[in-house]
Design an enzyme around this catalytic site. Structure first.
Site, PDB file in Angstrom:
ATOM      1  N   LYS A  42       0.879  -1.171   0.000  1.00 54.89           N
ATOM      2  CA  LYS A  42       0.000   0.000   0.000  1.00 54.89           C
ATOM      3  C   LYS A  42       0.914   1.217   0.000  1.00 54.89           C
ATOM      4  O   LYS A  42       1.314   1.716   1.059  1.00 54.89           O
ATOM      5  CB  LYS A  42      -0.902  -0.016   1.239  1.00 54.89           C
ATOM      6  CG  LYS A  42      -1.820   1.188   1.393  1.00 54.89           C
ATOM      7  CD  LYS A  42      -3.130   1.021   0.692  1.00 54.89           C
ATOM      8  CE  LYS A  42      -4.094   2.160   1.042  1.00 54.89           C
ATOM      9  NZ  LYS A  42      -5.365   2.046   0.310  1.00 54.89           N
ATOM     10  N   GLY A 121      -4.035   0.764  -4.600  1.00 56.52           N
ATOM     11  CA  GLY A 121      -4.036   2.212  -4.738  1.00 56.52           C
ATOM     12  C   GLY A 121      -4.675   2.884  -3.537  1.00 56.52           C
ATOM     13  O   GLY A 121      -5.014   2.247  -2.533  1.00 56.52           O
ATOM     14  N   GLY A 123      -7.813   5.655  -2.545  1.00 54.00           N
ATOM     15  CA  GLY A 123      -8.970   6.360  -3.065  1.00 54.00           C
ATOM     16  C   GLY A 123      -9.364   5.859  -4.440  1.00 54.00           C
ATOM     17  O   GLY A 123      -9.228   4.681  -4.762  1.00 54.00           O
ATOM     18  N   PRO A 209     -20.797 -10.351  -2.019  1.00 59.74           N
ATOM     19  CA  PRO A 209     -21.975  -9.782  -1.351  1.00 59.74           C
ATOM     20  C   PRO A 209     -21.581  -9.037  -0.085  1.00 59.74           C
ATOM     21  O   PRO A 209     -20.404  -9.039   0.317  1.00 59.74           O
ATOM     22  CB  PRO A 209     -22.809 -11.024  -1.025  1.00 59.74           C
ATOM     23  CG  PRO A 209     -21.776 -12.089  -0.804  1.00 59.74           C
ATOM     24  CD  PRO A 209     -20.670 -11.803  -1.792  1.00 59.74           C
ATOM     25  N   LEU A 211     -20.809  -8.943   3.377  1.00 55.55           N
ATOM     26  CA  LEU A 211     -20.376 -10.021   4.255  1.00 55.55           C
ATOM     27  C   LEU A 211     -20.545  -9.613   5.713  1.00 55.55           C
ATOM     28  O   LEU A 211     -20.164  -8.497   6.101  1.00 55.55           O
ATOM     29  CB  LEU A 211     -18.902 -10.359   3.983  1.00 55.55           C
ATOM     30  CG  LEU A 211     -18.573 -10.832   2.563  1.00 55.55           C
ATOM     31  CD1 LEU A 211     -17.061 -10.876   2.363  1.00 55.55           C
ATOM     32  CD2 LEU A 211     -19.196 -12.195   2.301  1.00 55.55           C
TER      33      LEU A 211
END
Length: 240
Positions: A42, A121, A123, A209, A211
């Protein structure tokens, strides 16, 4: 198992808080389950809490936990800002300058330690990093195939199509996309998925979905990464 060439993917999103970290950790989980030495990265993170005498970002922590290779935090997350706001504003408030060249150096170091690097990434796809460059510039500099996370909610078709066009404009391949349900009550959910599938020039890898416990393993159960063309055939066994 024969040695594999190093590879990376860039995880982009149609917006912030759209599920990029969840899908990135799901991919790391799937890679580890198939015996691939994978590390998350990140490069830029905004929003941190002070714990155990250090600043911590939750997304970074989840990527670390899902990685099967441990790498130095200074390479995995070279830029961490305390305020949960646009990264160029958070960096300026702390007197920092986000340098793409330094991120590329860190990515090269992480790539040397792992078979695969999953780069998340920050945003949306074109969030500013400083006064000159944004995350689209970072993705272009890394020159990685992109996996797009589309948050299923009202307005997502426009956001997804525009983001896919922005990715193509940078000359980057869209390796696949994942639908992540943000609004479980979205009207015409199936129709929205069909429309996205006809307009996005890449395979739909899966639909995650809402979760109750959004873990990497739970999300991975809804995604088939085997069609990702950026990795040799046979890496992903039929686990999904």
């Amino acid at each position: 198992m024969p040695p594999r060439p190093s590879a990376s993917w860039f995880i982009a999103g149609t917006d912030t808080d759209i599920g990029k970290t969840l899908i990135a950790t799901a991919l790391l989980h799937a890679l580890a389950a198939n015996g691939v030495r994978a590390a998350g990265m990140k490069p830029v993170a905004s929003g941190a809490q002070w714990r155990d005498d250090a600043w911590h970002n939750d997304d970074v922590g989840r990527l670390c936990a899902a990685s099967s290779v441990s790498v130095p935090s200074a390479w995995m997350n070279p830029y961490l800002m305390r305020e949960a706001t646009a990264p160029h504003l958070a960096a300026a408030a702390e007197g920092k300058y986000i340098d793409i060249a330094h991120i590329l150096h860190c990515h090269a170091q992480v790539s040397a330690m792992a078979d695969v690097v999953v780069v998340e990434g920050v945003g949306g796809f074109a969030v500013p990093l400083n006064d000159e460059v944004d995350t689209a510039d970072l993705a272009q500099a890394l020159a990685l195939p992109v996996i797009l996370v589309v948050g299923l909610r009202l307005g997502c078709i426009n956001h997804a199509v525009l983001t896919a066009q922005a990715i193509a404009a940078r000359g980057l391949p869209l390796a696949g996309w994942v639908a992540n349900v943000i609004d479980a009550d979205l009207a015409h959910m199936d129709g929205t998925l069909h429309t996205l599938a006809t307009r996005l020039p890449a395979p739909l890898l899966g639909c995650v979905p809402r979760l109750s416990v959004p873990t990497a393993a739970a999300a991975a159960a809804h995604i088939d990464f085997s069609s990702l063309a950026a990795w040799p055939a046979g890496v992903f066994s039929p686990l999904f």
